[in-house]
Design an enzyme around this catalytic site. Sequence first.
Site, PDB file in Angstrom:
ATOM      1  N   SER A  30      -0.795 -10.417 -27.265  1.00  0.00           N
ATOM      2  CA  SER A  30      -0.067 -11.124 -28.328  1.00  0.00           C
ATOM      3  C   SER A  30       0.934 -12.101 -27.732  1.00  0.00           C
ATOM      4  O   SER A  30       1.049 -13.251 -28.176  1.00  0.00           O
ATOM      5  CB  SER A  30       0.664 -10.121 -29.223  1.00  0.00           C
ATOM      6  N   SER A  77      -2.671 -11.871 -43.307  1.00  0.00           N
ATOM      7  CA  SER A  77      -2.423 -11.855 -41.864  1.00  0.00           C
ATOM      8  C   SER A  77      -1.109 -12.549 -41.536  1.00  0.00           C
ATOM      9  O   SER A  77      -0.832 -13.643 -42.030  1.00  0.00           O
ATOM     10  CB  SER A  77      -3.563 -12.551 -41.110  1.00  0.00           C
ATOM     11  N   ASP A 101      -2.025  -1.948 -35.049  1.00  0.00           N
ATOM     12  CA  ASP A 101      -2.729  -1.600 -33.815  1.00  0.00           C
ATOM     13  C   ASP A 101      -2.356  -0.220 -33.286  1.00  0.00           C
ATOM     14  O   ASP A 101      -2.984   0.270 -32.340  1.00  0.00           O
ATOM     15  CB  ASP A 101      -2.469  -2.657 -32.736  1.00  0.00           C
ATOM     16  N   ARG A 132     -10.404  -0.728 -29.004  1.00  0.00           N
ATOM     17  CA  ARG A 132      -9.523   0.405 -29.295  1.00  0.00           C
ATOM     18  C   ARG A 132     -10.309   1.672 -29.654  1.00  0.00           C
ATOM     19  O   ARG A 132      -9.813   2.785 -29.457  1.00  0.00           O
ATOM     20  CB  ARG A 132      -8.514   0.031 -30.380  1.00  0.00           C
TER      21      ARG A 132
END
Length: 414
Positions: A21, A154, A296, A371
Amino acid sequence: MIVRIYPSEISGTIKAPQSKSLAIRLIFLSLFTRIHLHNLVLSEDVIDAINSVRALGVEVKNNSEFIPPEKLEIKKKFIKLKGSGTTLRMLIPIVAAIGGEVTIDAEESLRRRPLKRIVEALSNYGISFSSSSLPLTITGKLSSYNIKISGDESSQYISGLIYALHILNGGSIEILPPISSKSYILLTVDLFNRFGSNVKFYGNKIHINPNNLVEFQGEVAGDYGLASFYALSALVSGGRTTIVNLWEPKEYFGDHSIVKILKEMGATSEYLDGKWYVEAKDKYSSIKVNIDDAPDLAMTIAGLAAIAEGTSEITGIERLRIKESDRIESIRKVLGLYGVGSEVKSNSILIFGINKRMLSSPITDCLNDHRVAMMSSALALVNGGVITSAECVSKSNPNYWQDLLSLNAKISIE
């Protein structure tokens, strides 16, 4: 790639994976100032960001040094991404601010992701779109410095608009509630202010008054979300680890909040002077936690909830359906493979923890989701397991399997 995992106890010190990020945001800052990133890890998402700024005129040397152009313009009329949702959603408002025409496309996993809110918003300000999904042709130039956009789909659109309004020398963003993943907007605001800009975020409004940005030379700080899988591996396996290269946790809820969440579940989990200390306990407690501002974290929390006493509830999960996989369904499937029950509700998932000795030893397909592979690998450390399509970790952390080996995990890679 097939990874076979055998019962192991994690121990040792590991460097946190670089924050993708932050890396992507730093790379996009090269539209305005010189950026030199030392030892940049070239994950698939980072490569998408590099290719994007190159298409906008940034000179890229050795995939680490980024020199802004004298004039921003769209140099390539077609930009092909792999699977970086962050890059895609930030890129759309950026190219709209530069002006012109460009077509963006990507792999199937990204084609499935909705772009409705950014298309709706920018269509009101002089931009034409060929559709509301990829492949997407964008035509025109932003005609307003004051943008309204819904915040439910988002946060990455809002981050992209902050860059766009720096290109236009200032303006404002009004975010129509609810605001999802607010912590990532705060990350972008903090970054610009640290580089010398003047960005104010109050309530649901952001005001941008650009200044000249300072240059940056250094290494990308670690990622709490990715590092949390090393922590999870230690906690599930009965081990301990120290994770370094992490910035001090902020006060707002975000990926860094995993340090506190794991502690609330009964683990030893402490941050001190750039290091995250994690040590397993004999038992863990269930938890109820809303992860809307840090989606996340869902799989790390679910992984520990699988062996916690009682029933855990993870809420605020609605947007997990539009990640690399439908992560709500992925969590349910992976837990089921290990013999852990779960129940999905409208915006939450219940996880019914079991004694870790009862975990199965399954074969897990990572569903092209990094993930999924990381969560499953942690659970497999108890009684073993196999991960197929294990190369999927390259999307965010290409060194993941080697890192586990360095932490004394017993694994074989085929």
